[in-house]
Scaffold this motif. Sequence first.
Motif, mmCIF file in Angstrom:
data_model
loop_
_atom_site.group_PDB
_atom_site.id
_atom_site.type_symbol
_atom_site.label_atom_id
_atom_site.label_comp_id
_atom_site.label_asym_id
_atom_site.label_seq_id
_atom_site.Cartn_x
_atom_site.Cartn_y
_atom_site.Cartn_z
ATOM 1 N N GLN A 83 33.077 22.474 38.268
ATOM 2 C CA GLN A 83 34.155 23.005 37.433
ATOM 3 C C GLN A 83 34.189 24.514 37.467
ATOM 4 O O GLN A 83 33.139 25.167 37.342
ATOM 5 N N LEU A 84 35.371 25.047 37.666
ATOM 6 C CA LEU A 84 35.606 26.480 37.554
ATOM 7 C C LEU A 84 36.728 26.657 36.545
ATOM 8 O O LEU A 84 37.799 26.063 36.698
ATOM 9 N N VAL A 85 36.501 27.451 35.533
ATOM 10 C CA VAL A 85 37.492 27.627 34.477
ATOM 11 C C VAL A 85 37.822 29.111 34.337
ATOM 12 O O VAL A 85 36.947 29.912 33.998
ATOM 13 N N GLU A 86 39.100 29.429 34.616
ATOM 14 C CA GLU A 86 39.552 30.814 34.502
ATOM 15 C C GLU A 86 40.062 31.103 33.090
ATOM 16 O O GLU A 86 40.536 30.206 32.385
ATOM 17 N N SER A 87 39.991 32.361 32.724
ATOM 18 C CA SER A 87 40.552 32.812 31.449
ATOM 19 C C SER A 87 40.902 34.286 31.569
ATOM 20 O O SER A 87 40.489 34.951 32.520
ATOM 21 N N GLY A 88 41.682 34.771 30.603
ATOM 22 C CA GLY A 88 41.990 36.198 30.561
ATOM 23 C C GLY A 88 43.378 36.583 31.017
ATOM 24 O O GLY A 88 43.754 37.753 30.948
ATOM 25 N N GLY A 89 44.151 35.609 31.496
ATOM 26 C CA GLY A 89 45.508 35.926 31.908
ATOM 27 C C GLY A 89 46.407 36.213 30.714
ATOM 28 O O GLY A 89 46.018 36.043 29.566
ATOM 29 N N GLY A 90 47.617 36.673 31.000
ATOM 30 C CA GLY A 90 48.555 36.952 29.936
ATOM 31 C C GLY A 90 49.688 37.834 30.401
ATOM 32 O O GLY A 90 49.888 38.038 31.601
ATOM 33 N N LEU A 91 50.430 38.348 29.433
ATOM 34 C CA LEU A 91 51.558 39.232 29.688
ATOM 35 C C LEU A 91 51.120 40.675 29.452
ATOM 36 O O LEU A 91 50.519 40.984 28.413
ATOM 37 N N VAL A 92 51.396 41.548 30.409
ATOM 38 C CA VAL A 92 51.011 42.943 30.298
ATOM 39 C C VAL A 92 52.124 43.810 30.867
ATOM 40 O O VAL A 92 52.852 43.385 31.783
ATOM 41 N N GLN A 93 52.272 44.995 30.332
ATOM 42 C CA GLN A 93 53.283 45.921 30.834
ATOM 43 C C GLN A 93 52.823 46.575 32.136
ATOM 44 O O GLN A 93 51.615 46.694 32.378
ATOM 45 N N PRO A 94 53.760 47.011 32.963
ATOM 46 C CA PRO A 94 53.373 47.749 34.180
ATOM 47 C C PRO A 94 52.483 48.926 33.830
ATOM 48 O O PRO A 94 52.729 49.643 32.848
ATOM 49 N N GLY A 121 40.509 28.294 53.301
ATOM 50 C CA GLY A 121 39.861 27.103 53.821
ATOM 51 C C GLY A 121 38.346 27.128 53.709
ATOM 52 O O GLY A 121 37.703 26.080 53.845
ATOM 53 N N ASP A 122 37.761 28.286 53.468
ATOM 54 C CA ASP A 122 36.310 28.404 53.320
ATOM 55 C C ASP A 122 35.848 28.155 51.895
ATOM 56 O O ASP A 122 34.648 28.168 51.625
ATOM 57 N N PHE A 123 36.809 27.968 50.981
ATOM 58 C CA PHE A 123 36.482 27.752 49.574
ATOM 59 C C PHE A 123 36.667 26.278 49.235
ATOM 60 O O PHE A 123 37.743 25.731 49.418
ATOM 61 N N GLY A 124 35.621 25.645 48.725
ATOM 62 C CA GLY A 124 35.659 24.210 48.474
ATOM 63 C C GLY A 124 35.932 23.808 47.047
ATOM 64 O O GLY A 124 36.290 22.667 46.777
ATOM 65 N N SER A 125 35.766 24.734 46.114
ATOM 66 C CA SER A 125 35.993 24.430 44.700
ATOM 67 C C SER A 125 36.977 25.446 44.136
ATOM 68 O O SER A 125 36.852 26.640 44.405
ATOM 69 N N TRP A 126 37.916 24.940 43.336
ATOM 70 C CA TRP A 126 38.976 25.776 42.800
ATOM 71 C C TRP A 126 39.147 25.533 41.300
ATOM 72 O O TRP A 126 38.971 24.413 40.823
ATOM 73 N N GLY A 127 39.523 26.580 40.590
ATOM 74 C CA GLY A 127 39.881 26.437 39.187
ATOM 75 C C GLY A 127 41.335 26.020 39.050
ATOM 76 O O GLY A 127 42.050 25.849 40.034
ATOM 77 N N GLN A 128 41.769 25.886 37.808
ATOM 78 C CA GLN A 128 43.122 25.410 37.540
ATOM 79 C C GLN A 128 44.143 26.538 37.518
ATOM 80 O O GLN A 128 45.350 26.291 37.521
ATOM 81 N N GLY A 129 43.673 27.771 37.479
ATOM 82 C CA GLY A 129 44.561 28.921 37.524
ATOM 83 C C GLY A 129 44.873 29.483 36.150
ATOM 84 O O GLY A 129 44.841 28.766 35.138
ATOM 85 N N THR A 130 45.168 30.773 36.124
ATOM 86 C CA THR A 130 45.585 31.440 34.893
ATOM 87 C C THR A 130 46.764 32.357 35.235
ATOM 88 O O THR A 130 46.755 33.054 36.248
ATOM 89 N N GLN A 131 47.781 32.330 34.381
ATOM 90 C CA GLN A 131 49.014 33.066 34.649
ATOM 91 C C GLN A 131 48.860 34.537 34.269
ATOM 92 O O GLN A 131 48.408 34.865 33.165
ATOM 93 N N VAL A 132 49.252 35.406 35.188
ATOM 94 C CA VAL A 132 49.330 36.840 34.919
ATOM 95 C C VAL A 132 50.783 37.263 35.121
ATOM 96 O O VAL A 132 51.349 37.039 36.195
ATOM 97 N N THR A 133 51.369 37.841 34.094
ATOM 98 C CA THR A 133 52.745 38.300 34.168
ATOM 99 C C THR A 133 52.794 39.784 33.834
ATOM 100 O O THR A 133 52.310 40.197 32.764
ATOM 101 N N VAL A 134 53.337 40.563 34.760
ATOM 102 C CA VAL A 134 53.451 42.005 34.563
ATOM 103 C C VAL A 134 54.933 42.335 34.418
ATOM 104 O O VAL A 134 55.701 42.227 35.374
ATOM 105 N N SER A 135 55.316 42.709 33.218
ATOM 106 C CA SER A 135 56.728 42.927 32.945
ATOM 107 C C SER A 135 56.882 43.822 31.729
ATOM 108 O O SER A 135 56.062 43.780 30.801
ATOM 109 N N SER A 136 57.943 44.618 31.749
ATOM 110 C CA SER A 136 58.246 45.450 30.589
ATOM 111 C C SER A 136 59.235 44.735 29.663
ATOM 112 O O SER A 136 59.594 45.267 28.620
#
Length: 126
Positions: A3-14, A111-126
């Motif tokens: 299991q790989l669990v990402e965190s810390g994504g979100g909405l941030v200004q440029p 292709g060299d990576f065998g385990s993946w997390g589910q992903g975390t969304q990063v949005t950069v917008s004003s």
Amino acid sequence: QVQLVESGGGLVQPGGSLRLSCAASGRTGRTFSSNAMGWFRQAPGKEREFVASISRSGSSTAYLDSVKGRFTISRDNAKNTVYLQMNSLKPEDTAVYYCAASRKTIATMAGDFGSWGQGTQVTVSS
């Protein structure tokens, strides 16, 4: 189970900053220091692309050209965690960011990576 669990994504200004974390557990957690770790991202309508990777010991790193000088990958093997510090964010950095583990010493190809997390969304917008 790996299991790989990402965190810390979100909405941030440029121009802003975010730090992504990826915690490993299961088989990957027990052998975390035996894995190179990487971050990839996928924007809507685009293919997944390599962002950064770090060797097993943390002594070597690699980056996508467009993030060099802005992003920093690091790892804490005692905590089974890899980080991606993202500074000076741009709208084109908007994507789902994925953490991945590789049995290689260091890797940059998906292709060299065998385990993946589910992903975390990063949005950069004003």
